[in-house]
Design a protein around this motif. Structure first.
Motif, short mmCIF file in Angstrom:
data_model
loop_
_atom_site.label_atom_id
_atom_site.label_comp_id
_atom_site.label_asym_id
_atom_site.label_seq_id
_atom_site.Cartn_x
_atom_site.Cartn_y
_atom_site.Cartn_z
N LYS A 59 0.84 -1.19 0.00
CA LYS A 59 0.00 0.00 0.00
C LYS A 59 0.88 1.24 0.00
O LYS A 59 1.86 1.31 0.73
N ILE A 60 0.52 2.21 -0.83
CA ILE A 60 1.33 3.41 -0.93
C ILE A 60 0.82 4.48 0.03
O ILE A 60 -0.38 4.58 0.30
N ASN A 61 1.76 5.24 0.57
CA ASN A 61 1.42 6.34 1.47
C ASN A 61 0.97 7.54 0.65
O ASN A 61 1.70 8.52 0.47
N ALA A 62 -0.26 7.46 0.13
CA ALA A 62 -0.73 8.43 -0.86
C ALA A 62 -0.80 9.85 -0.32
O ALA A 62 -0.72 10.82 -1.09
N LYS A 63 -0.93 10.01 1.00
CA LYS A 63 -1.05 11.35 1.59
C LYS A 63 0.30 11.91 2.04
O LYS A 63 0.36 13.00 2.60
N GLY A 64 1.37 11.16 1.78
CA GLY A 64 2.69 11.60 2.21
C GLY A 64 3.23 12.74 1.37
O GLY A 64 2.66 13.13 0.34
N SER A 65 4.36 13.28 1.81
CA SER A 65 5.01 14.36 1.06
C SER A 65 5.69 13.79 -0.18
O SER A 65 5.82 12.56 -0.33
N THR A 66 6.15 14.67 -1.05
CA THR A 66 6.86 14.23 -2.26
C THR A 66 8.01 13.32 -1.92
O THR A 66 8.18 12.24 -2.50
N ASP A 67 8.84 13.73 -0.95
CA ASP A 67 10.03 12.95 -0.59
C ASP A 67 9.66 11.66 0.13
O ASP A 67 10.32 10.63 -0.08
N GLU A 68 8.63 11.69 0.96
CA GLU A 68 8.23 10.47 1.67
C GLU A 68 7.80 9.39 0.70
O GLU A 68 8.18 8.21 0.83
N ILE A 69 7.02 9.75 -0.29
CA ILE A 69 6.55 8.76 -1.28
C ILE A 69 7.71 8.30 -2.15
O ILE A 69 7.82 7.11 -2.48
N LEU A 70 8.61 9.22 -2.48
CA LEU A 70 9.78 8.85 -3.28
C LEU A 70 10.66 7.86 -2.52
O LEU A 70 11.15 6.87 -3.10
N GLN A 71 10.86 8.10 -1.23
CA GLN A 71 11.68 7.18 -0.43
C GLN A 71 11.01 5.81 -0.31
O GLN A 71 11.68 4.77 -0.32
N GLN A 72 9.69 5.79 -0.21
CA GLN A 72 8.98 4.52 -0.18
C GLN A 72 9.19 3.77 -1.50
O GLN A 72 9.42 2.55 -1.51
N LEU A 73 9.12 4.50 -2.61
CA LEU A 73 9.34 3.90 -3.92
C LEU A 73 10.76 3.34 -4.03
O LEU A 73 10.97 2.22 -4.51
N PHE A 74 11.76 4.10 -3.56
CA PHE A 74 13.15 3.64 -3.60
C PHE A 74 13.31 2.35 -2.81
O PHE A 74 13.94 1.39 -3.27
N SER A 75 12.77 2.32 -1.61
CA SER A 75 12.87 1.14 -0.76
C SER A 75 12.22 -0.07 -1.42
O SER A 75 12.75 -1.20 -1.37
N VAL A 111 -0.36 13.39 -10.45
CA VAL A 111 -0.64 11.96 -10.28
C VAL A 111 -1.95 11.78 -9.51
O VAL A 111 -2.14 12.37 -8.44
N VAL A 112 -2.84 10.98 -10.08
CA VAL A 112 -4.17 10.76 -9.49
C VAL A 112 -4.04 10.17 -8.09
O VAL A 112 -3.31 9.20 -7.87
N ASN A 113 -4.73 10.76 -7.12
CA ASN A 113 -4.81 10.30 -5.73
C ASN A 113 -3.54 10.49 -4.92
O ASN A 113 -3.45 10.04 -3.78
N ILE A 114 -2.50 11.13 -5.52
CA ILE A 114 -1.29 11.45 -4.76
C ILE A 114 -1.09 12.96 -4.85
O ILE A 114 -0.41 13.46 -5.75
N PRO A 115 -1.70 13.72 -3.95
CA PRO A 115 -1.72 15.18 -4.06
C PRO A 115 -0.35 15.83 -4.12
O PRO A 115 -0.17 16.86 -4.80
N ALA A 116 0.64 15.26 -3.45
CA ALA A 116 1.96 15.89 -3.40
C ALA A 116 2.70 15.84 -4.74
O ALA A 116 3.56 16.67 -5.01
N TRP A 117 2.35 14.89 -5.58
CA TRP A 117 3.07 14.74 -6.85
C TRP A 117 2.40 15.57 -7.94
O TRP A 117 1.79 15.06 -8.86
N LYS A 118 2.57 16.88 -7.83
CA LYS A 118 2.06 17.80 -8.84
C LYS A 118 3.01 17.88 -10.04
O LYS A 118 2.58 18.00 -11.18
N GLU A 119 4.29 17.85 -9.75
CA GLU A 119 5.31 17.84 -10.81
C GLU A 119 6.59 17.27 -10.21
O GLU A 119 7.17 17.83 -9.28
N ILE A 120 7.02 16.13 -10.74
CA ILE A 120 8.20 15.46 -10.19
C ILE A 120 9.01 14.84 -11.32
O ILE A 120 8.46 14.15 -12.19
N PRO A 121 10.34 15.05 -11.34
CA PRO A 121 11.20 14.47 -12.37
C PRO A 121 11.49 13.00 -12.06
O PRO A 121 12.62 12.62 -11.74
N LEU A 122 10.48 12.18 -12.14
CA LEU A 122 10.57 10.80 -11.64
C LEU A 122 11.59 9.97 -12.40
O LEU A 122 12.37 9.22 -11.80
#
Length: 279
Positions: free
Chosen positions: A29-45, A76-87
């Motif tokens: 499950k993704i931490n959809a309400k997290g900050s940009t960096d929190e979600i990115l760190q979850q993705l990295f892990s 990104v739908v349902n992830i408010p923090a990801w308005k613009e990210i160089p993924l």
């Protein structure tokens, strides 16, 4: 071996794809309400656990607009923090591997092209029928995303007093009749006439949407994905009645329409992003 990643609004899924085989599927499950960096760190892990010496690339599908030339992801739908990210850049910087990021409808189309109903074709549109109407375009064996990554958004095109998506997707039942699509599907499966008539109406609208796609692209194949594809027997008759009014009969005579049978099309399609880029 390629890692295919499907980022949903609530769940993160990934698997290894080697030739036609998908293995080692994992999800969380993704931490959809997290900050940009929190979600990115979850993705990295999450990805760290899948990196092995045999991995040669990473493909990722996201529910949002993607600039295919830069890998910038917007809204990104349902992830408010990801308005613009160089993924794409972030993943390449961390893993030193080829990385391709694109939206989930494009992933669906590529997954069908490489692994599903699109095998052997040169041009196709993968249409995702769910609560929305999305599509991915394959032309001359390559994914076409447009100058800004927005190609294939036929559902947003003006139609009647709203858009095609309003009438030609799972939204139709709630928008017009105030009833959810799952209930209508259950009733239609039981043979209830009112529900079958609703699908017949939706099929007519969908047929008109497909005609617009064909006038623009004249592809060989259309493949349906998404949850509403399961109701194809309920709406295919009226859909084809509309298609048969197409101005150029030879196009319709040659057109093939199929329903996806792929499981995990999002993961396969994400991996196919890397294949498509290097083909």
């Amino acid at each position: 071996m390629i890692i295919g990643i499907d980022l949903g609004g609530t769940q993160l899924r990934a698997g290894w794809v080697q030739e036609d085989v998908l293995s080692s599927i994992r999800s969380e499950k993704i931490n959809a309400k997290g900050s940009t960096d929190e979600i990115l760190q979850q993705l990295f892990s999450f990805i760290d656990a899948m990196i092995t010496p045999g991995v040669e690339g990473i493909g990722m599908g996201v529910p949002g607009l993607v600039d295919a030339s830069t890998g910038l992801v917007y809204d990104v739908v349902n992830i408010p923090a990801w308005k613009e990210i160089p993924l794409q850049y972030k993943l390449q910087e961390r893993y030193k591997l080829p990385v391709v990021v694109d939206n989930d409808a494009n992933c669906f189309a590529l997954g069908e092209f490489y692994f599903g109903k699109g095998k052997g074709f040169h041009s196709m549109v993968g249409v995702t029928l769910g609560t929305g109407l999305g599509s991915g375009i394959i032309l001359n064996n390559k994914l076409y995303t447009g100058a800004n990554g927005g190609a294939g958004e036929f559902g947003a095109a003006d139609y009647l007093d709203h858009s095609y998506e309003y009438y030609a997707s799972g939204q139709f039942f709630q928008n017009i009749y105030g009833i959810d699509g799952e209930t209508v599907f259950k009733q239609a499966s039981e043979g209830q006439i009112k529900a079958l008539n609703m699908y017949a109406q939706m099929g007519e609208h969908l047929g008109k949407a497909l005609k617009s796609i064909l006038y623009a692209l004249d592809v060989e194949l259309i493949v349906f994905g998404g949850s509403v594809r399961k109701a194809y027997p309920f709406f295919n008759k009226t859909m084809w009645q509309q298609l048969n009014t197409f101005a150029y009969k030879k196009c319709i005579d040659r057109l093939q329409v199929h329903v996806s049978e792929l499981e995990n099309s999002g993961l396969l399609g994400a991996a196919a992003l890397v294949m498509n880029r290097t083909a």
